[in-house]
Motif scaffolding. Structure first.
Motif, mmCIF file in Angstrom:
data_model
loop_
_atom_site.group_PDB
_atom_site.id
_atom_site.type_symbol
_atom_site.label_atom_id
_atom_site.label_comp_id
_atom_site.label_asym_id
_atom_site.label_seq_id
_atom_site.Cartn_x
_atom_site.Cartn_y
_atom_site.Cartn_z
ATOM 1 N N LEU A 103 -8.900 6.489 -3.854
ATOM 2 C CA LEU A 103 -8.155 5.244 -3.710
ATOM 3 C C LEU A 103 -8.070 4.566 -5.070
ATOM 4 O O LEU A 103 -8.916 4.782 -5.936
ATOM 5 C CB LEU A 103 -8.862 4.315 -2.722
ATOM 6 C CG LEU A 103 -9.073 4.861 -1.321
ATOM 7 C CD1 LEU A 103 -9.926 3.901 -0.498
ATOM 8 C CD2 LEU A 103 -7.747 5.111 -0.641
ATOM 9 N N GLN A 144 -3.264 5.503 -2.419
ATOM 10 C CA GLN A 144 -4.128 6.513 -1.825
ATOM 11 C C GLN A 144 -3.769 7.885 -2.396
ATOM 12 O O GLN A 144 -2.640 8.121 -2.783
ATOM 13 C CB GLN A 144 -3.963 6.561 -0.297
ATOM 14 C CG GLN A 144 -4.361 5.302 0.427
ATOM 15 C CD GLN A 144 -3.228 4.311 0.522
ATOM 16 O OE1 GLN A 144 -2.098 4.669 0.769
ATOM 17 N NE2 GLN A 144 -3.536 3.052 0.298
ATOM 18 N N THR A 165 0.858 -1.174 0.000
ATOM 19 C CA THR A 165 0.000 0.000 0.000
ATOM 20 C C THR A 165 0.898 1.228 0.000
ATOM 21 O O THR A 165 1.980 1.220 0.587
ATOM 22 C CB THR A 165 -0.969 0.000 1.204
ATOM 23 O OG1 THR A 165 -1.812 1.151 1.123
ATOM 24 C CG2 THR A 165 -0.237 -0.037 2.518
ATOM 25 N N TRP A 166 0.451 2.265 -0.685
ATOM 26 C CA TRP A 166 1.313 3.422 -0.878
ATOM 27 C C TRP A 166 0.466 4.685 -0.969
ATOM 28 O O TRP A 166 -0.358 4.830 -1.857
ATOM 29 C CB TRP A 166 2.100 3.231 -2.161
ATOM 30 C CG TRP A 166 3.240 4.179 -2.396
ATOM 31 C CD1 TRP A 166 3.609 5.250 -1.664
ATOM 32 C CD2 TRP A 166 4.152 4.113 -3.481
ATOM 33 N NE1 TRP A 166 4.699 5.856 -2.219
ATOM 34 C CE2 TRP A 166 5.049 5.170 -3.343
ATOM 35 C CE3 TRP A 166 4.295 3.253 -4.573
ATOM 36 C CZ2 TRP A 166 6.075 5.400 -4.245
ATOM 37 C CZ3 TRP A 166 5.307 3.488 -5.468
ATOM 38 C CH2 TRP A 166 6.196 4.546 -5.296
ATOM 39 N N ASN A 167 0.685 5.589 -0.040
ATOM 40 C CA ASN A 167 0.034 6.894 -0.107
ATOM 41 C C ASN A 167 0.958 7.804 -0.915
ATOM 42 O O ASN A 167 1.999 8.234 -0.429
ATOM 43 C CB ASN A 167 -0.199 7.461 1.290
ATOM 44 C CG ASN A 167 -0.993 8.742 1.250
ATOM 45 O OD1 ASN A 167 -0.892 9.529 0.315
ATOM 46 N ND2 ASN A 167 -1.788 8.965 2.270
ATOM 47 N N PHE A 226 -6.299 0.793 -7.187
ATOM 48 C CA PHE A 226 -5.518 -0.436 -7.213
ATOM 49 C C PHE A 226 -4.765 -0.518 -8.524
ATOM 50 O O PHE A 226 -5.314 -0.189 -9.586
ATOM 51 C CB PHE A 226 -6.416 -1.681 -7.124
ATOM 52 C CG PHE A 226 -6.952 -1.984 -5.771
ATOM 53 C CD1 PHE A 226 -6.106 -2.311 -4.727
ATOM 54 C CD2 PHE A 226 -8.312 -1.982 -5.532
ATOM 55 C CE1 PHE A 226 -6.601 -2.613 -3.476
ATOM 56 C CE2 PHE A 226 -8.826 -2.282 -4.287
ATOM 57 C CZ PHE A 226 -7.964 -2.597 -3.256
ATOM 58 N N ILE A 234 -0.791 -3.252 -5.874
ATOM 59 C CA ILE A 234 -0.423 -2.024 -5.176
ATOM 60 C C ILE A 234 -1.704 -1.239 -4.909
ATOM 61 O O ILE A 234 -2.427 -0.897 -5.848
ATOM 62 C CB ILE A 234 0.575 -1.174 -5.990
ATOM 63 C CG1 ILE A 234 1.840 -1.987 -6.277
ATOM 64 C CG2 ILE A 234 0.897 0.120 -5.257
ATOM 65 C CD1 ILE A 234 2.826 -1.292 -7.188
ATOM 66 N N ALA A 235 -1.985 -0.993 -3.638
ATOM 67 C CA ALA A 235 -3.120 -0.173 -3.246
ATOM 68 C C ALA A 235 -2.605 1.251 -3.060
ATOM 69 O O ALA A 235 -1.668 1.481 -2.302
ATOM 70 C CB ALA A 235 -3.735 -0.703 -1.960
#
Length: 140
Positions: free
Chosen positions: A104, A72, A40-42, A106, A69-70
């Motif tokens: 958000l 934000q 996950t990556w903001n 993906f 990869i999620a």
């Protein structure tokens, strides 16, 4: 006192000249086809610097080589599509309901069996800046 200082100096010299006994540990390399690697990556207000951000991000994603990869704070659908274009062998989905357009998304490898991607609308609440995004997939 002198004896303590001499002993301390001798110990310091002895250990300073010792051979390094630490061995290198193997580096974990994602995507060994036996694991499902998800990160996950903001990316904070993507894209901050338009095409420069897209170029850097695509290089990093390809180097990381995770399966999913999620992301934000994806502000632009146009730039998200440009990022996908640079990622051969990848697909993506970007939500569009976030407050302030910090959505958000993906990114996932094209060979994965994705059943569904949807927002959990039952959790749509003014206290959440973004409705949670869920991916359902088959793996293994």
């Amino acid at each position: 006192m002198i004896f303590t200082n001499v002993l301390l100096l001798f110990s310091l010299l002895f250990y300073a000249c010792a051979e390094n006994a630490i061995t290198e540990q193997p580096v974990y390399k994602p995507n060994n086809n036996e694991t499902l690697d998800i990160i996950t990556w903001n990316v904070q207000n993507f894209p901050k610097n338009n095409n420069i951000t897209i170029n850097y991000l695509s290089e990093i994603i390809l180097e990381i080589d995770a399966d999913i990869i999620a992301l934000q704070e994806i502000e632009s659908n146009q730039y998200f599509d440009q990022l996908l274009y640079k990622l051969a062998g990848w697909n993506g989905y970007r939500a569009s309901s976030a407050y302030g357009d910090v959505n958000l998304a993906f990114l996932y490898k094209s060979n994965l069996q994705i059943v569904d991607i949807n927002e959990i609308v039952s959790l749509d609440d003014y206290s959440l800046p973004r409705t949670p995004l869920m991916m359902e997939m088959l793996w293994g």
